[in-house]
Write an enzyme that holds these catalytic residues in place. Sequence first.
Site, PDB file in Angstrom:
ATOM      1  CE  LYS A 157      -9.575   3.229   2.940  1.00  0.00           C
ATOM      2  NZ  LYS A 157      -9.649   4.662   2.811  1.00  0.00           N
ATOM      3  CB  SER A 184      -8.837   6.013   7.237  1.00  0.00           C
ATOM      4  OG  SER A 184      -9.221   6.148   5.900  1.00  0.00           O
ATOM      5  CG  ASP A 217     -12.330   4.752   5.847  1.00  0.00           C
ATOM      6  OD1 ASP A 217     -11.836   5.520   6.690  1.00  0.00           O
ATOM      7  OD2 ASP A 217     -12.032   4.791   4.642  1.00  0.00           O
ATOM      8  NE  ARG A 273     -10.055  11.397   9.029  1.00  0.00           N
ATOM      9  CZ  ARG A 273      -9.229  10.574   8.369  1.00  0.00           C
ATOM     10  NH1 ARG A 273      -9.676   9.422   7.890  1.00  0.00           N
ATOM     11  NH2 ARG A 273      -7.978  10.885   8.199  1.00  0.00           N
ATOM     12  CG  HIS A 292      -1.784   1.256   1.245  1.00  0.00           C
ATOM     13  ND1 HIS A 292      -2.904   1.379   0.470  1.00  0.00           N
ATOM     14  CD2 HIS A 292      -1.653   2.431   1.900  1.00  0.00           C
ATOM     15  CE1 HIS A 292      -3.436   2.566   0.646  1.00  0.00           C
ATOM     16  NE2 HIS A 292      -2.701   3.240   1.510  1.00  0.00           N
TER      17      HIS A 292
HETATM   18  N1  URA Z   1      -6.052   7.563   2.688  1.00  0.00           N
HETATM   19  C1  URA Z   1      -7.099   6.999   3.319  1.00  0.00           C
HETATM   20  O1  URA Z   1      -7.656   6.018   2.833  1.00  0.00           O
HETATM   21  N2  URA Z   1      -7.502   7.514   4.483  1.00  0.00           N
HETATM   22  C2  URA Z   1      -6.911   8.584   5.061  1.00  0.00           C
HETATM   23  O2  URA Z   1      -7.321   9.006   6.123  1.00  0.00           O
HETATM   24  C3  URA Z   1      -5.830   9.163   4.387  1.00  0.00           C
HETATM   25  C4  URA Z   1      -5.415   8.615   3.199  1.00  0.00           C
END
Ligand code: URA
Length: 441
Positions: A187, A183, A161, A168, A82
């Site tokens: 995922k 967050s 999320d 946010r 990632h």
């Molecule tokens: N990418 C995400 O998926 N979440 C975040 O909070 C910041 C970057």
Amino acid sequence: MRAVDLIIKKRDGHELTSEEIRFFVRGLLSGEVADYQASAMCMAIFFRGLTFAETRELTREMMCSGDTVDLSAVRGFKVDKHSTGGVGDKTTLVLAPLVASLGVPVAKMSGRALGHTGGTIDKLESIPGFDPVMPRERFIDSVNRIGIAVIGQSQELAPADKVLYALRDVTGTVESIPLIASSILSKKLAGGADGIVLDVKCGSGAFMRELDQARLLAETMVCIGNGLGRKMDAMITAMDQPLGRAVGNSVEVDEAISTLKNEGPGDLSHLCVQLAARMLLMSGAAGTLDECALLAERSLASGAALEKFREFVENQGGDPTVCDTPGIMPRAACEEVIVSHRAGTVSRCDAFLVGRAAMLLGAGRLKKDEPIDHSAGVIVYKKIGESVESGEPIAKMLTSEPRRLGDARPVLENAFAVTDGPVAVPPVVLDPLRIFCSSQE
Ligand code: URA
């Protein structure tokens, strides 16, 4: 339980219990926690932070709020990577086939471009016919047959999320390390890999501008991932200037193919080998990081990684001749170069501004679901530490719509600075970290 009591508890700096976090996350989807309450909680977390246990529970609950991918039918140790998001970051296009060519299965879900950062799925869709959508059974069958599949992220992944992130985004609470870590990982962990290598970007084009903050984010994510049963590793890499020279979609696929032919730009090739080595080490392909790096270098040199890319593209409906004739991808109708107004050495090639210029040219999107121009982007001719003559091209803009050039030009011009005297070429790996740990649960 009442949402307001949890907000007050966090506002006053106390630790929330697992039950309270579960109530909050479930309430986001059931409506029991209103948007304004969730926003207030994000602000309380922004100022008060979360403990390790709270961050782990928030991650777990958001991960479990939707679909989780079961990869147990895929043979072998499944690895994923990632990136926290960058400009010109086409590493997945190289890494995934590279690692798969060495017998380590890659079952990957990737995202789309947003803001100044690109998305792997948009890049892959530059290849005629490439389809990032497939049923779960075919996804698993593809990985078992050819060792690799890359699909778009399911809308059902971590829906809590999605709700929280949207709030946010409009309440000034994105830049909180526990909220970013939970967050991203909610995922990523829902994607089902056994091990995950994190490429945490640091610099003007990244979420994290400072090295200590990037390190803290990386360490937080490694510990949370471990705490939830996955092998994790991380490295901090530079995002003050774009990675490689191509920023966009089809142009990034071009550059990825060159890298798979072992003819890529030095920074990109180096980073791909380093990330691949960590993925290989995690899966036990060899005993040391150096041995794994050597395996990766050999796969690039022998053409095995390129052959795996060809097989991968074909398996997902794409035209594999793209490897020999990249010109089959969309090409921009309009090009315009910008030139240096003085001789000297490039001291700035700002990743954020180059990414923004590429977006203004049509390569990215400001809002989810906007269409993109696969031919659009920027080619960077001169990067930090490289010398330039007065009047020499420093970058090129590409787009299908000539009217876009006017908006992008001043942004791209601003991205560069040229100075007298030498400027050191900055490293791509800022901190190799080596905080690899095995799972604990
Ligand atoms: N990418 C995400 O998926 N979440 C975040 O909070 C910041 C970057």
